[in-house]
Scaffold this motif. Structure first.
Motif, short mmCIF file in Angstrom:
data_model
loop_
_atom_site.label_atom_id
_atom_site.label_comp_id
_atom_site.label_asym_id
_atom_site.label_seq_id
_atom_site.Cartn_x
_atom_site.Cartn_y
_atom_site.Cartn_z
N ALA A 91 4.90 1.94 -18.45
CA ALA A 91 5.01 0.61 -17.89
C ALA A 91 6.40 0.30 -18.00
N ARG A 92 7.02 0.72 -19.09
CA ARG A 92 8.56 0.38 -19.42
C ARG A 92 9.57 1.21 -18.45
N ALA A 93 8.91 2.34 -18.12
CA ALA A 93 9.86 3.21 -17.20
C ALA A 93 10.00 2.73 -15.78
N LEU A 94 8.66 2.15 -15.22
CA LEU A 94 8.54 1.72 -14.08
C LEU A 94 9.25 0.31 -14.11
N GLY A 95 9.10 -0.24 -15.12
CA GLY A 95 9.77 -1.69 -15.26
C GLY A 95 11.21 -1.75 -15.05
#
Length: 217
Positions: A91-95
């Motif tokens: 989630a953080r990477a895509l965010g």
């Protein structure tokens, strides 16, 4: 030639990944970094097409480095390469605007395919990661669908058509062939779509397409 920068704090990992990429005649590793800060500095210096970043690195972790790279060198696509598949990292990477997420435990062919895909303007998630993202989105789709449909309602018919194809994982070249237009036209549509949706990249736009029901799942 696809120019790639590789960042990992483990020398053996860097050597192995570089060897896999070097076996492809269309890919060249133009720089290697041992930490996130060095990766950002090298990106500014060599301007690679793709930056492959490990998540856990000293000085600046891969997620923070990804955010900086997207700000200072938006033309460089970022792919996270890690042994960790936890949802929080995905989630953080895509965010942070990553265009791909690959697991080190994956098939080496996934690495080549991922680099080629993001260099061509598409997004790429390893099959294990894609399964987890889709499962998460399926659980949240009902609650988030209305908001996504409202976002998509502001697009033109053609933009919605392009967004659906982006959500299906097609590159700009593939979309151009499908719609019988030049690739430059597709790039203009994608840029306009990202701006209207407030999306950082194609992955986030694809998620909106999925949640709005433009892409089956």
């Amino acid at each position: 030639m696809i120019r790639v920068l590789l960042a990992d704090d483990e020398m053996m990992i860097r050597a192995g990944v570089a060897a896999i990429l070097g076996a492809d005649e269309d890919i060249e590793v133009v720089g290697q970094a041992a930490d996130g800060r060095e990766a950002v500095e090298l990106v500014l210096g060599v301007r690679p097409d793709v930056a492959l970043l490990d998540i856990r690195m000293p000085r600046l972790d891969g997620l923070a480095a990804a955010a900086e790279i997207r700000k200072v060198a938006p033309e460089t696509a970022v792919v996270m390469l890690t042994t960790f598949g936890e949802d929080e990292y995905i989630a953080r990477a895509l965010g942070e605007g990553a265009s791909g997420f690959l697991l080190k435990s994956g098939d080496p062919r996934e690495l080549i395919a991922g680099v080629r895909a993001v260099a061509d303007g598409a997004a790429f998630l390893s099959p294990k990661v894609a399964h987890r993202v889709i499962a998460q989105l399926s659980g949240e789709r009902l609650s988030r669908g209305a908001a996504a449909r409202e976002q998509v309602a502001g697009l033109t018919d053609r933009e919605r058509e392009v967004l659906a194809l982006v959500g299906s994982g097609l590159s700009n070249a593939d979309i151009a062939g499908r719609l019988f237009v030049v690739e430059g036209t597709v790039k203009a549509y994608v840029s306009a779509i990202l701006n209207r949706l407030g999306a950082k990249n194609r992955v986030q736009a694809a998620i909106v397409a999925y949640e709005a029901g433009l892409v089956g799942g």
